[in-house]
Structure formats: C-alpha cells, structure tokens
Design a protein around this motif. Structure first.
Motif, short mmCIF file in Angstrom:
data_model
loop_
_atom_site.label_atom_id
_atom_site.label_comp_id
_atom_site.label_asym_id
_atom_site.label_seq_id
_atom_site.Cartn_x
_atom_site.Cartn_y
_atom_site.Cartn_z
N SER A 90 -5.81 -2.32 7.11
CA SER A 90 -5.07 -1.05 7.18
C SER A 90 -4.54 -0.84 8.60
CB SER A 90 -5.99 0.11 6.82
OG SER A 90 -6.47 -0.05 5.51
N PHE A 145 -2.49 2.31 10.88
CA PHE A 145 -1.76 3.57 11.02
C PHE A 145 -1.07 3.56 12.36
CE2 PHE A 145 -6.08 4.81 12.31
CZ PHE A 145 -5.87 5.50 13.49
N ILE A 196 1.26 5.03 7.66
CA ILE A 196 -0.02 4.39 7.39
C ILE A 196 0.18 3.43 6.22
CG2 ILE A 196 -0.86 6.23 5.86
CD1 ILE A 196 -3.71 5.65 7.11
N ILE A 226 -2.03 0.70 3.69
CA ILE A 226 -3.34 0.24 3.21
C ILE A 226 -3.11 -0.95 2.28
CG2 ILE A 226 -5.48 0.88 2.03
CD1 ILE A 226 -4.87 2.73 4.47
N GLN A 268 -7.16 7.02 7.00
CA GLN A 268 -7.42 5.62 6.65
C GLN A 268 -8.64 5.49 5.75
OE1 GLN A 268 -7.47 2.83 9.93
NE2 GLN A 268 -8.76 1.42 8.79
N GLU A 275 -8.24 4.30 1.87
CA GLU A 275 -8.86 3.04 1.46
C GLU A 275 -9.72 3.27 0.22
OE1 GLU A 275 -10.78 1.66 5.04
OE2 GLU A 275 -8.93 0.73 5.78
#
Length: 155
Positions: free
Chosen positions: A87, A89, A110, A112, A139, A143
């Motif tokens: 991930s 951001f 962001i 993922i 995040q 996730e």
C-alpha cells in the motif's frame, strides 16, 4: 464519529452488501460506490485490474470522473503499489515522481493492492482534491476493506 469508527462501519457495510456474492465485478462495483458515498473529501474511488497479456492495470469499476484506462506496471502510484505489492499513500501527488494525473483536481492518493491467493490481481485507488487527505489510519482500514472484499469472490 471518529475516523476509525467511520471506517469500521464502512467495513461492516461492505460485509453486509456483498454477503456471500461471488461475482467479482459486482462486488467491486458496490465497493467503489460504498467508498465514494462514505469517505469524506474524495473525488474518485475505484479499481484497476491486472491484465497479464499486456502487463498493465486496466480500469475496473469506479465512481468519479472519467479515468485513465491503462496504467503500466510500475508507473504512477497505482503501478508502483502493484509492482511493490504494498500500500502507498501520497500526501501530495505533485511531489510523486511519475505521478499520472487522470484528474488535475486530485492532490493526494492512496492505493491498496488486491492480493488473492498470493497473486496481485489489481489495486484499489482513491483520490482526494486536497493534500494530506490519507494517512496510516486510512491505510489500515482500507487494507481490511480489501480483505473483506476478496474473501467471497471467485477470480
């Protein structure tokens, strides 16, 4: 409501919406709509799916303005998150080397990765029209959101 409790509610809503539905595109479509409706201060939420024959990410279900259709593996924030299998951001996309600007209004992002059975099959991408919109809390909960999304899906 705190950011954490809002995300917790969103993740519970996702579980309820997808239930035991296994159609991946249907689940991605509802997931994008749920994020777009529930997350404050965003201007795009959606998915890019990996196409092995071209080694590119291809636009999938999303909510927001018209978007780039193909992103090269390893390019931009989406391609980088995909290639690194992690991930990312970005507090200010203008400072990210090689950022792909599909919408000039987007200022932070962001991404993922979608990892199913050890394979990266795509990414969740969310853009915001302000800098510093995303952080480690986003995040963590996004996730979790992706893991909920991938459980029932047949891919």
């Amino acid at each position: 409501m705190t950011k954490e409790s809002a995300y917790s509610l969103t993740n519970k809503q996702l579980s309820a919406v997808i239930g035991d539905e296994t159609n991946f595109i249907a689940n991605l479509s509802n997931a994008a709509a749920l994020l777009f409706e529930n997350l404050p201060t965003i201007n795009w939420a959606g998915f890019y799916l990996y196409e092995p024959t071209s080694d590119e990410l291809v636009l999938g279900p999303f909510q927001g303005k018209v978007a780039c259709i193909r992103i090269q593996n390893g390019k931009g924030v989406c391609g980088t998150a995909f290639a690194k299998r992690e991930s990312i951001f970005v507090v200010d996309v203008n400072q990210f080397p090689g950022h792909i600007a599909c919408d000039a209004a987007s200022q932070s992002e962001i991404v993922i990765p979608l990892i199913k059975d050890g394979r990266v099959i795509g990414v969740l991408d969310i853009d915001a029209p302000v800098t510093s919109r995303f952080d480690a809390i986003d995040q963590k909960y996004l996730e979790e959101f992706v893991q909920i999304l991938l459980v029932p899906s047949i891919i």
